[in-house]
Design a protein around this motif. Structure first.
Motif, PDB file in Angstrom:
ATOM      1  N   ASN A   1       0.825  -1.201   0.000  1.00 19.81           N
ATOM      2  CA  ASN A   1       0.000   0.000   0.000  1.00 19.81           C
ATOM      3  C   ASN A   1       0.862   1.254   0.000  1.00 19.81           C
ATOM      4  N   ASN A   2       0.211   2.397  -0.136  1.00 17.61           N
ATOM      5  CA  ASN A   2       0.938   3.657  -0.257  1.00 17.61           C
ATOM      6  C   ASN A   2       1.755   3.973   0.986  1.00 17.61           C
ATOM      7  N   MET A   3       1.231   3.593   2.141  1.00 13.89           N
ATOM      8  CA  MET A   3       1.951   3.863   3.376  1.00 13.89           C
ATOM      9  C   MET A   3       3.274   3.105   3.380  1.00 13.89           C
ATOM     10  N   GLU A   4       3.267   1.837   2.954  1.00 20.21           N
ATOM     11  CA  GLU A   4       4.491   1.050   2.914  1.00 20.21           C
ATOM     12  C   GLU A   4       5.486   1.645   1.932  1.00 20.21           C
ATOM     13  N   GLN A   5       4.980   2.082   0.756  1.00 17.81           N
ATOM     14  CA  GLN A   5       5.862   2.655  -0.239  1.00 17.81           C
ATOM     15  C   GLN A   5       6.451   3.968   0.252  1.00 17.81           C
ATOM     16  N   ALA A   6       5.644   4.755   0.962  1.00 24.86           N
ATOM     17  CA  ALA A   6       6.129   6.029   1.479  1.00 24.86           C
ATOM     18  C   ALA A   6       7.222   5.794   2.517  1.00 24.86           C
ATOM     19  N   ASN A   7       7.037   4.798   3.368  1.00 24.89           N
ATOM     20  CA  ASN A   7       8.040   4.490   4.387  1.00 24.89           C
ATOM     21  C   ASN A   7       9.240   3.762   3.800  1.00 24.89           C
ATOM     22  N   ASN A   8       9.064   3.227   2.595  1.00 23.87           N
ATOM     23  CA  ASN A   8      10.121   2.504   1.896  1.00 23.87           C
ATOM     24  C   ASN A   8      10.664   1.358   2.740  1.00 23.87           C
ATOM     25  N   SER A   9       9.779   0.712   3.511  1.00 23.33           N
ATOM     26  CA  SER A   9      10.218  -0.353   4.407  1.00 23.33           C
ATOM     27  C   SER A   9       9.601  -1.694   4.053  1.00 23.33           C
TER      28      SER A   9
ATOM     29  N   LYS B   1       6.962  -8.520  11.977  1.00 26.69           N
ATOM     30  CA  LYS B   1       5.894  -7.855  11.233  1.00 26.69           C
ATOM     31  C   LYS B   1       6.011  -6.339  11.390  1.00 26.69           C
ATOM     32  N   PRO B   2       6.685  -5.650  10.466  1.00 22.88           N
ATOM     33  CA  PRO B   2       6.697  -4.192  10.518  1.00 22.88           C
ATOM     34  C   PRO B   2       5.274  -3.645  10.539  1.00 22.88           C
ATOM     35  N   SER B   3       5.056  -2.595  11.289  1.00 23.23           N
ATOM     36  CA  SER B   3       3.709  -2.075  11.502  1.00 23.23           C
ATOM     37  C   SER B   3       2.979  -1.819  10.190  1.00 23.23           C
ATOM     38  N   GLY B   4       1.788  -2.407  10.066  1.00 26.69           N
ATOM     39  CA  GLY B   4       0.957  -2.211   8.887  1.00 26.69           C
ATOM     40  C   GLY B   4       1.318  -3.099   7.717  1.00 26.69           C
TER      41      GLY B   4
END
Length: 308
Positions: free
Chosen positions: A69-77, A165-168
């Motif tokens: 999702n976008n949140m994961e891509q934004a965090n790049n994690s 499990k990284p958050s989200g």
């Protein structure tokens, strides 16, 4: 003429709307398909590691998604990696505190993790000959750093499967290696016996198919009985939130995340039986460790199987 233009505009709008709707549905279908493919790919792909300090990009062996999702891509994690935070001399049978740092693909610390199966990290430690097994739960020290006290019973190579499990995000697995100096003893012959005794617990392992074949789902059943009276155990309690846990590692000269499977107990309650559904991705010999909670005492069982 105005009526003609208006009619043409309406038809064009309807066609455009229909095209957008088809695009959305197509995208959803691709996402669903990629999810299934990603599971198969992540079960098979792995990267060889020669040094204990080399990080390995994590994957999700349980039910991962190839689209983030976008949140994961934004965090790049979304692509996490684990590294030992320092080099320490390890000796056989001497407990040592190891630090593990979890970072994203740019080397930035991942600082937030979700709890799953009652812990924020499950660390499976095995000797590369699969004679030694330990299920550890490191302590989170903040800023992406975990610490764990580990013991290595003898010389040889050891592999860590860090499950977190990284958050989200989905569960991910990273692989780390450590070597213990000294002469490595030869491993005993592989025992394919399906009935063993572990303390006060007799265990028999059975499968839904007479022969295990790579790529086929198989129903795995652990039958637990009291050693004293040969009756099914009646004091099973949840272990880490489930009726039991099953760790499977394929015997290999250099263990990678492709060799690691973590199965969860099925919602089944039949006396002293614990059921799992799993799949062996490749032919070869596998070691299975089933863990169960008998009235507060964890019983760890181990069996070898041959997969065609």
């Amino acid at each position: 003429m105005k009526h003609l233009v208006t009619t043409f505009g309406i038809i064009s709008t309807l066609l455009l709307a229909q095209g957008c709707s088809s695009t959305v549905k197509s995208g959803e279908a691709v996402k669903s398909g990629e999810t299934s493919d990603s599971i198969a790919i992540k079960q098979h792909e792995g990267h060889l590691m020669d040094k204990g300090e080399t990080p390995v990009v994590a994957s999700d062996p349980h039910a991962g998604h190839s689209m983030h999702n976008n949140m994961e891509q934004a965090n790049n994690s979304a692509q996490a990696k684990a590294l030992f935070s320092d080099r320490k001399n390890i000796q056989p049978n001497q407990p040592v505190v190891l630090g593990i740092n979890i970072q994203n693909s740019k080397g930035k610390a991942i600082t937030k993790f979700d709890t799953f199966q009652e812990k924020i990290m499950h660390l499976i430690l095995v000797s590369d000959d699969l004679q030694f097994f330990n299920h550890l739960h490191p302590t989170y020290k903040q800023n992406g750093r975990f610490e764990v006290t580990a013991n290595f019973p003898r010389s040889g190579q050891y592999t860590f499967f860090a499950d977190y499990k990284p958050s989200g995000q989905n569960e991910q697995v990273s692989v780390l290696k450590k070597g213990v100096p000294g002469a490595t003893p030869s491993a005993p012959a592989i025992d394919l016996n399906t009935a063993k005794t572990f303390g006060d617990t007799k265990v028999n392992i059975t499968f839904s198919k007479p022969k295990l074949k790579a790529g086929e789902e198989v129903h795995t059943i652990f039958k637990l009985k009291n050693t004293s009276n040969n009756q099914p155990v009646t004091n099973l309690q949840p272990y880490l939130g489930e009726r039991g846990h099953l760790v499977i590692v394929k015997h290999s000269s250099n263990l990678t995340k492709a060799n690691y499977i973590h199965a969860h107990a099925m919602k089944h309650d039949s006396g002293g039986e614990v059921h799992f559904m799993t799949k062996f991705p490749q032919p070869g010999k596998y070691k299975l460790w089933g863990q169960f909670n008998r009235n507060g005492k964890v019983v760890t069982t181990d069996f070898w199987v041959n997969v065609q």
